[in-house]
Write a protein that holds these residues in place. Structure first.
Motif, PDB file in Angstrom:
ATOM      1  N   UNK A 226       0.836  -1.195   0.000  1.00  0.00           N
ATOM      2  CA  UNK A 226       0.000   0.000   0.000  1.00  0.00           C
ATOM      3  C   UNK A 226       0.876   1.251   0.000  1.00  0.00           C
ATOM      4  N   UNK A 227       1.947   1.185   0.776  1.00  0.00           N
ATOM      5  CA  UNK A 227       2.907   2.293   0.747  1.00  0.00           C
ATOM      6  C   UNK A 227       4.255   1.780   1.207  1.00  0.00           C
ATOM      7  N   UNK A 228       5.278   2.574   0.996  1.00  0.00           N
ATOM      8  CA  UNK A 228       6.635   2.158   1.310  1.00  0.00           C
ATOM      9  C   UNK A 228       7.447   2.101   0.030  1.00  0.00           C
ATOM     10  N   UNK A 229       8.659   1.555   0.152  1.00  0.00           N
ATOM     11  CA  UNK A 229       9.529   1.580  -1.010  1.00  0.00           C
ATOM     12  C   UNK A 229      10.359   0.298  -1.026  1.00  0.00           C
ATOM     13  N   UNK A 230      10.420  -0.325  -2.184  1.00  0.00           N
ATOM     14  CA  UNK A 230      11.228  -1.531  -2.322  1.00  0.00           C
ATOM     15  C   UNK A 230      12.202  -1.333  -3.476  1.00  0.00           C
ATOM     16  N   UNK A 231      13.488  -1.458  -3.197  1.00  0.00           N
ATOM     17  CA  UNK A 231      14.494  -1.364  -4.253  1.00  0.00           C
ATOM     18  C   UNK A 231      15.318  -2.642  -4.217  1.00  0.00           C
ATOM     19  N   UNK A 232      15.379  -3.327  -5.347  1.00  0.00           N
ATOM     20  CA  UNK A 232      16.147  -4.558  -5.400  1.00  0.00           C
ATOM     21  C   UNK A 232      17.201  -4.458  -6.491  1.00  0.00           C
ATOM     22  N   UNK A 233      18.438  -4.608  -6.094  1.00  0.00           N
ATOM     23  CA  UNK A 233      19.567  -4.507  -7.012  1.00  0.00           C
ATOM     24  C   UNK A 233      19.489  -3.210  -7.829  1.00  0.00           C
ATOM     25  N   UNK A 234      19.111  -2.141  -7.144  1.00  0.00           N
ATOM     26  CA  UNK A 234      19.077  -0.841  -7.789  1.00  0.00           C
ATOM     27  C   UNK A 234      17.827  -0.553  -8.602  1.00  0.00           C
ATOM     28  N   UNK A 235      16.934  -1.529  -8.686  1.00  0.00           N
ATOM     29  CA  UNK A 235      15.709  -1.312  -9.456  1.00  0.00           C
ATOM     30  C   UNK A 235      14.549  -1.111  -8.493  1.00  0.00           C
ATOM     31  N   UNK A 236      13.791  -0.063  -8.710  1.00  0.00           N
ATOM     32  CA  UNK A 236      12.665   0.185  -7.815  1.00  0.00           C
ATOM     33  C   UNK A 236      11.445  -0.608  -8.268  1.00  0.00           C
ATOM     34  N   UNK A 237      10.833  -1.294  -7.293  1.00  0.00           N
ATOM     35  CA  UNK A 237       9.604  -2.043  -7.586  1.00  0.00           C
ATOM     36  C   UNK A 237       8.447  -1.068  -7.498  1.00  0.00           C
ATOM     37  N   UNK A 238       7.939  -0.677  -8.668  1.00  0.00           N
ATOM     38  CA  UNK A 238       6.827   0.270  -8.660  1.00  0.00           C
ATOM     39  C   UNK A 238       5.795  -0.171  -9.684  1.00  0.00           C
ATOM     40  N   UNK A 239       4.977   0.758 -10.134  1.00  0.00           N
ATOM     41  CA  UNK A 239       3.888   0.367 -11.022  1.00  0.00           C
ATOM     42  C   UNK A 239       4.356   0.059 -12.438  1.00  0.00           C
ATOM     43  N   UNK A 240       5.640   0.316 -12.687  1.00  0.00           N
ATOM     44  CA  UNK A 240       6.114   0.044 -14.054  1.00  0.00           C
ATOM     45  C   UNK A 240       6.318  -1.450 -14.247  1.00  0.00           C
ATOM     46  N   UNK A 241       5.575  -1.977 -15.213  1.00  0.00           N
ATOM     47  CA  UNK A 241       5.610  -3.404 -15.499  1.00  0.00           C
ATOM     48  C   UNK A 241       7.028  -3.880 -15.804  1.00  0.00           C
ATOM     49  N   UNK A 242       7.783  -3.044 -16.545  1.00  0.00           N
ATOM     50  CA  UNK A 242       9.125  -3.470 -16.940  1.00  0.00           C
ATOM     51  C   UNK A 242      10.029  -3.642 -15.719  1.00  0.00           C
ATOM     52  N   UNK A 243       9.888  -2.770 -14.737  1.00  0.00           N
ATOM     53  CA  UNK A 243      10.668  -2.908 -13.500  1.00  0.00           C
ATOM     54  C   UNK A 243      10.308  -4.183 -12.759  1.00  0.00           C
ATOM     55  N   UNK A 244       8.999  -4.416 -12.708  1.00  0.00           N
ATOM     56  CA  UNK A 244       8.503  -5.600 -12.025  1.00  0.00           C
ATOM     57  C   UNK A 244       9.120  -6.855 -12.651  1.00  0.00           C
TER      58      UNK A 244
END
Lengths: 253, 264
Positions: free
Chosen positions: A67-85
């Protein structure tokens, strides 16, 4: 020491999750959870059932949306961008409590599928990698069998090989031994133990305290969606800081 | 105790069975006699086909069968495609897609097929400038597609959530997951209900005779109009449908047992 390192130099940590909040309806599943994981570190998450351990793990590769917060894995942010996911999922392997092998595919096809689709490997390359890993986890002679012809322990080892075939930078284990018969738990833990020894970065949700103590570099204790305590393994088990942790450890040890 | 296993048929069962069949035949024969109906079974074979100079010439009923097969064949493929697309739309995250699929489904399922056929034939066919056969195929496909979509949807949602999660955790896209993991498993599960849907399609295809498509039913009606052999012809027409549907069911159960040997 390792713990202090992760606190101070979050720049080099491979998993950086901060202030995660997650609700399921009225249930607060994650309440301001923050964790960081260093490269090569084994982080073990323990706690009573329903404490949010699995949810925390599933948020890390986006199987659950925070719901909120921030997740960064190996420099990539997990957000609404499908490609990042997709990029994150490519680098993060996951092993489930219920194995989740593909029942319509053979063992070999199970391990090859994502290698070919996601990594773009040829059948030959994928098969080579698959044989190597299936041998390593001890099911190398089951290539052409279907999942339901294998025992639970064998299925889980195939599932581990399937995840490893993607050459992930992090492995997530979600109660990987909870659905297994007691005599098969050992063979799966052995595989996980050897992975840890080879320096794989792992986040492990488990009820196996012996394993947590032996393999875990750091322990996170959760209850009611909150992280109660995180500490280096020996410190956690020998000298827990919170009363709640002491109580939990008394109950299960 | 009531046993749920079928018992082997006894002699008494067989006698009862034969008596029932004999009774039915008697009823028809007596009825025909009472009506003063004269049977002309010997005239009937030529409506199926005849030999002229040693060459087999198909009669109107056989030609009608070919038309029925053609129409149901095309409709089956088209209905399955429409059904799959509609099911995927209903399960998609696009709200427009879901609403469209839902609208299509409700309109089709809540109006009579005969009205749909007439609507397409008298309203849409002139506008789109399509022929009778194409209209028939379109009407049947749209109708059966709605039901097929519900079958596909049920099949897809019956696949364990863990399968999706395994796909996603390996980095597969939604499309890749559908193609390689979800649909291959779902399609095996929907073979039995899809077979009965295909049987319905064959039977429903008789309705296209109302827009003068010369299928088996229409040919039968034409022959009867000319000859008044109504009893014999309707028996034969019914038998032709029976042969078609039973063949299909047998084929499907064979497929299910041998080709799609499930490992799930």
């Amino acid at each position: 020491m390792r713990q202090q390192q992760s606190m101070t130099s979050s720049g080099v940590s491979i998993i950086h999750a901060a202030h995660l909040m997650k609700t399921f309806g009225a249930l607060l599943a994650l309440d301001d959870c923050s964790i960081t994981v260093e490269r090569g570190e084994v982080l073990v998450v323990i706690g009573p059932s329903g404490s949010g351990k699995s949810t925390l793990l599933r948020c890390l590769n986006g199987l659950e949306e925070i719901d909120s917060g921030r997740i960064v894995i190996d420099g990539i942010e997990l957000n609404h961008r499908e490609s990042n996911r997709l990029r994150i999922r490519r680098e993060v392997g996951m092993v489930f409590q219920s194995f989740n092998l593909f029942p319509h595919l053979t063992v070999l096809e199970n391990v090859n599928l994502a290698q070919k689709l996601v990594r773009g490997r040829s059948t030959g390359e994928a098969t080579k990698q698959a044989r190597l890993l299936l041998d390593k986890v001890g099911v190398g002679e089951k290539l052409d069998q279907y999942p339901q012809q294998l025992s639970g322990g064998q299925q889980q080892r195939v599932a581990i090989a399937r995840a490893l075939a993607m050459q992930p930078k992090v492995m997530l284990f979600d109660e990987a031994t909870s659905a297994l018969d007691p005599e098969m738990i050992g063979e799966v833990l052995d595989v996980m133990r050897s992975l840890a020894r080879e320096g794989m970065t792992m986040v492990v949700v488990t009820h196996e305290m012996g394993f947590a103590r032996e393999v875990g570099d750091r322990i996170v204790f959760m209850e009611s969606g909150r992280i109660i305590e995180q500490a280096a393994s020996t410190e956690f088990f020998e000298n827990p800081a919170s009363e709640r942790t002491r109580q939990f450890l008394r109950q299960i040890l | 105790m009531v046993s749920h296993l079928p018992k082997p048929a006894t002699l008494r069962d067989w006698l009862l069975y034969l008596a029932t069949i004999a009774g039915c035949i008697m009823l028809v024969l007596r009825g025909a006699e009472r009506l003063g109906y004269s049977w002309h079974w010997r005239q009937i074979p030529r409506y199926l086909g005849s030999l002229s100079d040693g060459v087999f010439v198909a009669g109107p009923l056989l030609k009608g069968l070919v038309v029925t097969l053609e129409i149901t064949g095309y409709s089956l493929v088209l209905a399955a495609s429409i059904g799959l697309v509609t099911a995927l739309l209903r399960l998609s995250s696009s709200s427009i897609g879901r609403v469209l699929a839902r609208m299509y489904l409700e309109i089709i399922r809540n109006t009579p097929l005969l009205v749909q056929i007439f609507f397409l034939y008298f309203v849409m066919a002139p506008i789109l400038d399509i022929g009778r056969t194409a209209t028939a195929v379109l009407a049947l496909s749209l109708f059966e597609g709605a039901y097929a979509s519900e079958i596909f949807r049920a099949g897809i949602t019956s696949i364990d959530r863990g399968q999706w999660e395994a796909c996603y955790s390996l980095g597969l896209t939604q499309l890749q997951s559908y193609r390689k993991v979800i649909l291959p498993q779902a399609l095996r599960r929907v073979v039995p209900p899809m077979t009965s849907q295909a049987v319905s399609l064959i039977k429903d295809s008789a309705l296209v005779s109302t827009i003068a498509v010369y299928d088996v039913t229409m040919e039968g009606r034409t022959i009867i109009a000319e000859t008044f052999f109504s009893f014999e012809i309707w028996f034969v027409v019914a038998a032709i449908y029976l042969v078609l549907t039973l063949t299909l069911s047998t084929l499907a159960s064979f497929l299910e047992r041998h080709l799609f040997r499930t490992h799930a």
